[in-house]
Design a protein around this motif. Sequence first.
Motif, PDB file in Angstrom:
ATOM      1  N   GLN A 298       0.810  -1.217   0.000  1.00 24.96           N
ATOM      2  CA  GLN A 298       0.000   0.000   0.000  1.00 24.96           C
ATOM      3  C   GLN A 298       0.850   1.276   0.000  1.00 24.96           C
ATOM      4  N   LEU A 299       2.161   1.136   0.158  1.00 27.66           N
ATOM      5  CA  LEU A 299       3.019   2.303   0.298  1.00 27.66           C
ATOM      6  C   LEU A 299       3.232   2.985  -1.046  1.00 27.66           C
ATOM      7  N   SER A 319       4.104   9.349  -8.200  1.00 25.79           N
ATOM      8  CA  SER A 319       4.034   8.023  -7.596  1.00 25.79           C
ATOM      9  C   SER A 319       4.869   7.102  -8.457  1.00 25.79           C
ATOM     10  N   ALA A 320       5.008   5.856  -8.020  1.00 26.63           N
ATOM     11  CA  ALA A 320       5.829   4.904  -8.761  1.00 26.63           C
ATOM     12  C   ALA A 320       5.007   3.927  -9.576  1.00 26.63           C
ATOM     13  N   SER A 321       3.691   4.085  -9.605  1.00 28.52           N
ATOM     14  CA  SER A 321       2.866   3.076 -10.282  1.00 28.52           C
ATOM     15  C   SER A 321       1.721   3.721 -11.048  1.00 28.52           C
ATOM     16  N   ALA A 327      -2.537  -1.584  -5.135  1.00 23.92           N
ATOM     17  CA  ALA A 327      -2.903  -1.032  -3.829  1.00 23.92           C
ATOM     18  C   ALA A 327      -2.179   0.284  -3.554  1.00 23.92           C
ATOM     19  N   ARG A 328      -1.157   0.601  -4.335  1.00 28.96           N
ATOM     20  CA  ARG A 328      -0.399   1.834  -4.106  1.00 28.96           C
ATOM     21  C   ARG A 328      -1.143   3.079  -4.580  1.00 28.96           C
ATOM     22  N   GLN A 329      -2.236   2.899  -5.299  1.00 28.10           N
ATOM     23  CA  GLN A 329      -3.029   4.024  -5.809  1.00 28.10           C
ATOM     24  C   GLN A 329      -2.138   5.000  -6.582  1.00 28.10           C
ATOM     25  N   ASP A 537      -4.011   6.992   0.910  1.00 25.14           N
ATOM     26  CA  ASP A 537      -5.287   7.203   1.605  1.00 25.14           C
ATOM     27  C   ASP A 537      -5.112   7.790   2.996  1.00 25.14           C
ATOM     28  N   GLY A 538      -3.874   8.047   3.414  1.00 23.79           N
ATOM     29  CA  GLY A 538      -3.615   8.717   4.680  1.00 23.79           C
ATOM     30  C   GLY A 538      -3.648   7.847   5.904  1.00 23.79           C
ATOM     31  N   THR A 539      -3.779   6.543   5.753  1.00 21.64           N
ATOM     32  CA  THR A 539      -3.774   5.672   6.925  1.00 21.64           C
ATOM     33  C   THR A 539      -2.352   5.504   7.445  1.00 21.64           C
TER      34      THR A 539
END
Length: 681
Positions: A298-299, A319-321, A327-329, A537-539
Amino acid sequence: MRAWPLITLAALLFAGAVIRDAVDDWVAATELPVLLAETSVEMRDRGGDLLRVYTLRDGRWRLGARAGQVDPDYLDMLVAYEDKRFHHHGGVDLWAMTRAVGQALWNGKVVSGGSTLTMQVARLLEDSGTGKVAGKLRQMRLAMALERRLSKDEILALYLTHAPYGGNLEGVRAATFAWFGKEPKRLTPAQAALLVALPQSPEMRRPDRNWKAARAARNRVLARMYDGGVIGQEAYDTAVKEPVPRARRAFPALAPHLTDRVRASEPLALRHDLTLDAGVQRALEDLAGESLRGLPDQLSIAMMVADHQSGEIIASIGSASYGTASARQGFVDMTQALRSPGSTLKPLIYAMAFDRGLAHPETIIDDRPVAFGAYQPQNFDGGFRGELRIAEALRLSLNIPVVLLMDEIGPARFMAGLRRAGVRAVVPGGKAGLAVALGGVGLRMQDLMQLYAGLASGGEAVELTWKSDSVSRARQRVVSRSAAWQVAHVLASLTPPGGKGEGKLAFKTGTSYGHRDAWAVGFDGQHVAAVWLGRADGTPVPGAFGGDLAAPILTEIFQRVKPELEDLPPPPPETLIVSNAMLPQPLQRFRGRNAVFEAPQDAPVLAFPPDGAFLPLEEDVPLVVKIREGQPPFTVLADGAPVVTGANRREIALPWREKGFVSLSVIDARGRSDSADIEVK
């Protein structure tokens, strides 16, 4: 009788003139198709290299091209093969057409074509067929009309833009990117010959589907070029051995998040010239992907690099993806997301304190328990360091000292400083409090970069931009030159991960509340860079610290940007560089606005145990109290009851054998006191 030949000649000339005039009128009345066809939007870097290209709405790649953008040897080969008299005819080559018809009649099949390059352009513009007489006549008419209204270079540009090269590829530049991975500025003879051959039968000769047919067609072009003296024996022998590409290459797609934003900001522009450096961008996109290996799925990660001297952004990774379902959005551009900066705002607070005469790097400050109403800031490890120099408090990123300074500066004044630096901060609830010193505010990575760019440039605000044609504005001063240098000097004294760049890289790490954001931001003499890790997502990410996760990546960023770090500037002449003892008396020790209500400097201090300490109860090991300052003899009390009286020593062993909470107090001979609440376990 002799007059008849003259009459016949005159009649023929008259008829020819009538036909010529009719043809002229016919050509002049030609309605031209749209010549400014839509081409792919191009994003280019600071050197003109392609960063990213977008397809048209129908999915085609069509890149505009001019003769000056293409290898001249390819142009020579194209004209020699397709239309030898291109530069001399008026759109229709009657000699070539007569020859083609004669060869077809003699051989019973089409041996050579009579279409000129201009006629091929006419066919491409109207997407008309080649086999029907009506279509051919229309092409001839349009070709002659084009020749009258356009130059030869303009006609050639239309061919170079519209010629098909297989699949959804149109134009020679789209072809060279797809088949060779480069611009068509420099081509080998084999590559040029393939580009000449493909438009004749783009689907049948597609290298990725029928490379043997592509090779055969290319070699036929090479053979004719050799026979015609366009290329020599050595070039021919080398070219026929060169392999034909068997797969298409991906078009450049660097900086996808930033280029999407740029395109949205100017949707009508077909070309955008950015300040990015394609080489640096590619290297850091690779680094972003490498940095996430082995980390939770998720990171996410974001990076930016800018030249703080010019304000130009040279790399931006949101971002990298990007473009992948994970899941990394990766679709979220984290350089533009509002996140808590953690401790990364502390350098500005210290710089403002230096400017306001509240402190100096050598000033002593007390890292002790404090309370501002209900707000009781704590250090990240829950401990206290006691008295230490301001520079060391910044190096250790202690929370209590910086909140003490913030209380003196005032949150409103600090927020004004952020605005002067170009930082658009968002405060929860709309009103800033002391917690903004520890990251209780939302800002973007670009904002944080602008703040550090200002510190790196001597305290003047730097406006970061991706526009190559942006106009520099007058820079606003955020802090003084000396305050900016002092902060940078302290940050540069930290040892970077790996020890590389020590003394040249001024950097700061930060971790937001709940371990939601891990930051590292820093600068050398020319560049400023930042890296962020966290979940989109800030979690929370338990155990994520800026120093552990982000700082090593920051060091690697600078190593990939350039081989050596640039030296930081020397101190401005007005900078006060002295030891604590040489400072003016008010600067030797930070007292704060409430100093008049505090105990005098020579009052007793309960140096150990500190307030809030946990002490183990061990057999045969006394509870030791250490006293600093004050005038002996001393009295020590526990929960208000005397335990030791008349003590002249500053280190006193107490006969204490009870577990639980206890309030210790020390009173000197003049009745001055200090206390600490501890727990004995």
